[in-house]
Design a protein around this motif. Sequence first.
Motif: not given
Length: 415
Positions: A46-49, A132-135, A183-186, A217-229
């Motif tokens: 989910a982003g920031d490769i 839904v692969a939203m960058p 998604g990749h957002l805060h 959505a059955h699951y939302v996979a997010l990136g950007h925040l570095h703490k798993a939560q």
Amino acid sequence: MKVLHTSDWHLGQQFYEYDRRHEHLAFFTWLLATLVEQQIDLLLVAGDIYHTATPSASAENQLYQFIKDAKKQCPNLHVVIIAGNHDSANRILAAQPLLAQFDTHVVGRFEATAAADIVITINTNKKRAVIVAMPFLRASDVTTLSQTKSGPSYAQGVKKAYELALEHAATLQSENTPLIVMGHLHAKGGDISSDSERNLVIGGEEAISANVFGKQAHYVALGHLHKAQQVAKNECIRYSGTPIPMSFSERNYSHQVNVVEFNSDEKQQISVTVNPLYIPRLADVIVLPKGECVPLAELCEEIKALDTTANTIAPYLRVKLKSNDTDTTFREQIEQALEGKHIRFCGIERVREQAANNEGGAVFEDLSEVEMLNPLNLLEQAFANDKDMHGESVPDALKNLLNDVINELEEQQQL
């Protein structure tokens, strides 16, 4: 279907000028073994490769080698990668035709007129999922969607972008097909790392409501925040966090990936199970002293007592010292305490005590800390410290101008 959710790899990061290739390689070795052991069907990134929009050749090589190895060990595996705010959309998309040969789907940018392009249908090993692969969404990506009666709203643009994509996804989804949103957002309510993440301030919006992900959505996979939560106290809306600590503020994080399993019953209802798997840490990240600052002599004794002989990879060490410690030989004494240590030293942070009437304003003796600040916070501190502006708040017009400049710089990085 069994899915593994990870994000924020930041390949190519220089940690206080130390190369981190060995740490990323150790993570990839662990991840490959996990994909095999867990029999994963779909890997989500989910982003920031990469850590920068112009990654080094070695960082790009690490990504491509990992995908090649993953596909070799897991022939039925599919991979979905979205661009984050650190990534260049164009650079990631350039590799799209090549990566497609390894069942790797890359989404670099969103276009309002082609929302269907970011919706991906996965068919593997007689299992199916719609994604839904939203960058990461830049302000320019949602300009046509962000207009409101009160003027442009970035949050409104993001909401509309997800609505368009979800509408198309609904046409592809069947009763027993899980719908995954990326998604990749805060997202509002998420804890942000204090010195390794920049707040994504776009159009005055720092965080986006979790309502944008819809209810289907059955699951939302997010990136950007570095703490798993979790987000909004929902077990199925999650950040996986970084695989390794990106800063000293993340030294106590439990880094993980999320294994998500979808099962359907006789009524074709889908159940979701989320299990975090914790990633072993190759290199420790240490701050001394562990609590409040101590006198120089006591700090040096703590450094000398530090036993790193069992560490395969030298740990990172940063030390804190009060700025009013007047011993002019502090650097020499710390260097002497470090002699013979298996350590990657990351400098001295001079901590200035706050005056009683300072209202706890932040004071930085280390310029590397200033680089991590939100630009808006810096502007507010500049106003607070200016004798002619003292007591005045930053005008909204000036805040908006600063946001415009930041957005323009972010967009130029993507080119």
